[in-house]
Scaffold this motif. Structure first.
Motif, PDB file in Angstrom:
ATOM      1  N   LEU A  97      99.153 104.642  29.761  1.00  0.00           N
ATOM      2  CA  LEU A  97      99.301 105.893  29.023  1.00  0.00           C
ATOM      3  C   LEU A  97     100.671 106.520  29.266  1.00  0.00           C
ATOM      4  O   LEU A  97     101.299 107.026  28.331  1.00  0.00           O
ATOM      5  CB  LEU A  97      98.190 106.868  29.422  1.00  0.00           C
ATOM      6  CG  LEU A  97      96.814 106.546  28.855  1.00  0.00           C
ATOM      7  CD1 LEU A  97      95.742 107.321  29.608  1.00  0.00           C
ATOM      8  CD2 LEU A  97      96.761 106.850  27.376  1.00  0.00           C
ATOM      9  N   LYS A  98     101.136 106.475  30.511  1.00  0.00           N
ATOM     10  CA  LYS A  98     102.458 107.034  30.812  1.00  0.00           C
ATOM     11  C   LYS A  98     103.554 106.242  30.106  1.00  0.00           C
ATOM     12  O   LYS A  98     104.532 106.816  29.627  1.00  0.00           O
ATOM     13  CB  LYS A  98     102.696 107.060  32.321  1.00  0.00           C
ATOM     14  CG  LYS A  98     101.928 108.153  33.016  1.00  0.00           C
ATOM     15  CD  LYS A  98     102.266 108.208  34.486  1.00  0.00           C
ATOM     16  CE  LYS A  98     101.575 109.372  35.169  1.00  0.00           C
ATOM     17  NZ  LYS A  98     101.959 109.471  36.590  1.00  0.00           N
ATOM     18  N   THR A  99     103.395 104.933  30.024  1.00  0.00           N
ATOM     19  CA  THR A  99     104.362 104.101  29.317  1.00  0.00           C
ATOM     20  C   THR A  99     104.385 104.452  27.838  1.00  0.00           C
ATOM     21  O   THR A  99     105.462 104.612  27.242  1.00  0.00           O
ATOM     22  CB  THR A  99     104.030 102.604  29.499  1.00  0.00           C
ATOM     23  OG1 THR A  99     104.072 102.295  30.884  1.00  0.00           O
ATOM     24  CG2 THR A  99     105.016 101.724  28.742  1.00  0.00           C
ATOM     25  N   ALA A 100     103.214 104.583  27.235  1.00  0.00           N
ATOM     26  CA  ALA A 100     103.130 104.943  25.817  1.00  0.00           C
ATOM     27  C   ALA A 100     103.748 106.319  25.577  1.00  0.00           C
ATOM     28  O   ALA A 100     104.467 106.525  24.589  1.00  0.00           O
ATOM     29  CB  ALA A 100     101.684 104.917  25.353  1.00  0.00           C
ATOM     30  N   LEU A 101     103.488 107.246  26.482  1.00  0.00           N
ATOM     31  CA  LEU A 101     104.042 108.596  26.350  1.00  0.00           C
ATOM     32  C   LEU A 101     105.566 108.560  26.438  1.00  0.00           C
ATOM     33  O   LEU A 101     106.262 109.173  25.623  1.00  0.00           O
ATOM     34  CB  LEU A 101     103.466 109.513  27.433  1.00  0.00           C
ATOM     35  CG  LEU A 101     103.944 110.951  27.439  1.00  0.00           C
ATOM     36  CD1 LEU A 101     103.536 111.659  26.147  1.00  0.00           C
ATOM     37  CD2 LEU A 101     103.391 111.695  28.636  1.00  0.00           C
ATOM     38  N   ASN A 102     106.100 107.832  27.406  1.00  0.00           N
ATOM     39  CA  ASN A 102     107.553 107.741  27.550  1.00  0.00           C
ATOM     40  C   ASN A 102     108.194 107.071  26.337  1.00  0.00           C
ATOM     41  O   ASN A 102     109.284 107.464  25.922  1.00  0.00           O
ATOM     42  CB  ASN A 102     107.924 106.987  28.825  1.00  0.00           C
ATOM     43  CG  ASN A 102     107.726 107.844  30.056  1.00  0.00           C
ATOM     44  OD1 ASN A 102     107.808 109.068  29.985  1.00  0.00           O
ATOM     45  ND2 ASN A 102     107.455 107.210  31.180  1.00  0.00           N
ATOM     46  N   LEU A 140      98.022 107.207  19.653  1.00  0.00           N
ATOM     47  CA  LEU A 140      97.586 108.568  19.982  1.00  0.00           C
ATOM     48  C   LEU A 140      98.775 109.522  19.948  1.00  0.00           C
ATOM     49  O   LEU A 140      99.920 109.115  20.129  1.00  0.00           O
ATOM     50  CB  LEU A 140      96.962 108.591  21.385  1.00  0.00           C
ATOM     51  CG  LEU A 140      95.718 107.741  21.613  1.00  0.00           C
ATOM     52  CD1 LEU A 140      95.342 107.777  23.083  1.00  0.00           C
ATOM     53  CD2 LEU A 140      94.575 108.218  20.752  1.00  0.00           C
ATOM     54  N   THR A 141      98.484 110.791  19.764  1.00  0.00           N
ATOM     55  CA  THR A 141      99.551 111.798  19.819  1.00  0.00           C
ATOM     56  C   THR A 141      99.894 112.075  21.276  1.00  0.00           C
ATOM     57  O   THR A 141      99.145 111.720  22.190  1.00  0.00           O
ATOM     58  CB  THR A 141      99.111 113.112  19.143  1.00  0.00           C
ATOM     59  OG1 THR A 141      98.043 113.679  19.902  1.00  0.00           O
ATOM     60  CG2 THR A 141      98.683 112.881  17.710  1.00  0.00           C
ATOM     61  N   THR A 142     101.012 112.734  21.509  1.00  0.00           N
ATOM     62  CA  THR A 142     101.442 113.020  22.869  1.00  0.00           C
ATOM     63  C   THR A 142     100.441 113.932  23.583  1.00  0.00           C
ATOM     64  O   THR A 142     100.189 113.753  24.775  1.00  0.00           O
ATOM     65  CB  THR A 142     102.846 113.652  22.896  1.00  0.00           C
ATOM     66  OG1 THR A 142     102.863 114.806  22.065  1.00  0.00           O
ATOM     67  CG2 THR A 142     103.892 112.665  22.427  1.00  0.00           C
ATOM     68  N   GLU A 162     109.901 111.653  19.271  1.00  0.00           N
ATOM     69  CA  GLU A 162     108.717 112.341  18.780  1.00  0.00           C
ATOM     70  C   GLU A 162     108.585 113.679  19.519  1.00  0.00           C
ATOM     71  O   GLU A 162     108.809 113.747  20.719  1.00  0.00           O
ATOM     72  CB  GLU A 162     107.470 111.508  19.016  1.00  0.00           C
ATOM     73  CG  GLU A 162     106.235 112.139  18.426  1.00  0.00           C
ATOM     74  CD  GLU A 162     105.048 111.200  18.444  1.00  0.00           C
ATOM     75  OE1 GLU A 162     103.941 111.688  18.745  1.00  0.00           O
ATOM     76  OE2 GLU A 162     105.224 110.017  18.163  1.00  0.00           O
ATOM     77  N   PRO A 163     108.232 114.729  18.823  1.00  0.00           N
ATOM     78  CA  PRO A 163     108.091 116.026  19.473  1.00  0.00           C
ATOM     79  C   PRO A 163     107.046 115.978  20.594  1.00  0.00           C
ATOM     80  O   PRO A 163     106.052 115.270  20.504  1.00  0.00           O
ATOM     81  CB  PRO A 163     107.617 116.961  18.351  1.00  0.00           C
ATOM     82  CG  PRO A 163     107.774 116.220  17.094  1.00  0.00           C
ATOM     83  CD  PRO A 163     107.941 114.779  17.401  1.00  0.00           C
TER      84      PRO A 163
END
Length: 70
Positions: free
Chosen positions: A54-59, A10-12, A66-67
């Motif tokens: 989700l927070k792990t993937a985002l970090n 997924l995108t940020t 990634e922007p």
């Protein structure tokens, strides 16, 4: 609940939106539990677990450069 590999794709912005949605669902579930209307008490753990994933993937995405708005 999605697999972690799917979450990483997924995108940020999508990840942040899902995190916000899950936080709202968790908040609503707390009210239902307080008024004895919640039937599935295990939903708390599932929602918290998915938020953590989700927070792990985002970090991971942000640490790879990634922007933030991609």
């Amino acid at each position: 609940m999605q697999k972690f590999a799917e979450l990483k794709e997924l995108t940020t912005d999508e990840i942040r939106a899902k995190i916000d949605t899950l936080h709202k669902e968790l908040f609503e579930a707390r009210f239902k539990q307080a008024t004895h209307q919640l039937e599935d008490t295990a939903s708390f753990r599932r929602k918290r677990h998915e938020i953590a994933q989700l927070k792990t993937a985002l970090n991971q995405k942000l640490s790879q450069g990634e922007p933030a708005n991609a």
